[in-house]
Design an enzyme around this catalytic site. Structure first.
Site, mmCIF file in Angstrom:
data_model
loop_
_atom_site.group_PDB
_atom_site.id
_atom_site.type_symbol
_atom_site.label_atom_id
_atom_site.label_comp_id
_atom_site.label_asym_id
_atom_site.label_seq_id
_atom_site.Cartn_x
_atom_site.Cartn_y
_atom_site.Cartn_z
ATOM 1 N N ILE A 141 31.580 40.835 49.554
ATOM 2 C CA ILE A 141 32.465 41.720 50.336
ATOM 3 C C ILE A 141 31.612 42.503 51.340
ATOM 4 O O ILE A 141 30.657 43.178 50.954
ATOM 5 C CB ILE A 141 33.232 42.671 49.385
ATOM 6 N N GLY A 156 43.110 30.779 40.338
ATOM 7 C CA GLY A 156 43.995 31.930 40.459
ATOM 8 C C GLY A 156 44.754 32.304 39.205
ATOM 9 O O GLY A 156 45.800 32.953 39.278
ATOM 10 N N SER A 157 44.231 31.939 38.014
ATOM 11 C CA SER A 157 44.982 32.299 36.802
ATOM 12 C C SER A 157 44.991 33.812 36.586
ATOM 13 O O SER A 157 45.989 34.369 36.124
ATOM 14 C CB SER A 157 44.424 31.573 35.578
ATOM 15 N N HIS A 174 34.211 40.168 36.271
ATOM 16 C CA HIS A 174 33.079 39.250 36.116
ATOM 17 C C HIS A 174 33.102 38.697 34.685
ATOM 18 O O HIS A 174 33.278 39.463 33.734
ATOM 19 C CB HIS A 174 31.762 39.995 36.376
#
Ligand code: GAR
Length: 188
Positions: free
Chosen positions: A88, A12-13, A104
């Site tokens: 998704i 989660g950076s 990406h």
């Protein structure tokens, strides 16, 4: 107020860089974190920032009644994928047209598609002795990494760089640009 949900599966950076960026923006807020990993580093970061999080299973992601009700109930306007590794589903793409973006860690269309994520990408780049890599921010459609490109930035790879060093260079770029690009999209 524009309300963002960030979907993340890992450390989660990128999510944290985005949260920090929008703390200083009055009209936009990160109001929900969604993750499919109950032990993901992103949960600690969400807690540290006092942002609610939702842990979902693969089948809950595919369950329109469940997830769309939650997102609409939370008045989510825009979805940011930041290291989210599940595909998704179509109903979500249709419910949020041009309102879901992904980052990406390569210069798409190179090194994209199923199985191409995180270190897999950087190892493949290293194996192919590429002289450049970078990152791509794109809209999300029904296929992995195939939505319309919004922004790309590149880095130079030295012959001595390891895959980990390439990853570090690319991540730095991601932190620098992702929140700025989202900010631009939401204000234009
Ligand atoms: C980032 O490098 C992102 O580009 C990549 O996962 C990393 C997440 O890092 N995403 C993909 O590979 C998606 N195909 P973070 O959890 O520290 O933000």
């Amino acid at each position: 107020m524009t309300r963002i949900a960030i979907f993340a599966s890992g450390g989660g950076s990128n999510a944290e860089a985005i949260i920090n960026h929008f703390k200083d923006v009055d009209s936009i807020t990160v109001s929900l974190i969604v993750t499919n990993k109950s032990d993901a580093g992103i949960i600690k970061r969400a807690n540290n920032h006092g942002i609610p999080f939702l842990v979902i299973t693969k089948s809950e992601l595919k369950n329109q009644d469940f997830l769309l009700t939650k997102l609409k109930g939370d008045k989510i306007d825009f979805i940011v994928l930041a290291g989210f590794l599940l595909l998704i589903p179509s109903y979500l793409v249709e419910a949020y047209p041009q309102k879901i973006v992904n980052i990406h860690p390569a210069l798409l269309p190179a090194y994209g598609g199923k199985g191409m994520y995180g270190m897999n990408v950087h190892r493949a780049v290293k194996e192919n002795e590429e002289e450049m890599s970078g990152m791509t921010i794109h809209y999300v459609n029904q296929a992995y990494d195939e939505g319309k490109h919004i922004f790309q930035a590149s880095i130079k790879i030295d012959a001595t760089d390891t895959a980990e060093e390439i990853a570090g260079k690319v991540l730095k770029l991601e932190h620098k640009y992702y929140s700025k690009v989202i900010d631009y999209l939401l204000k234009s």
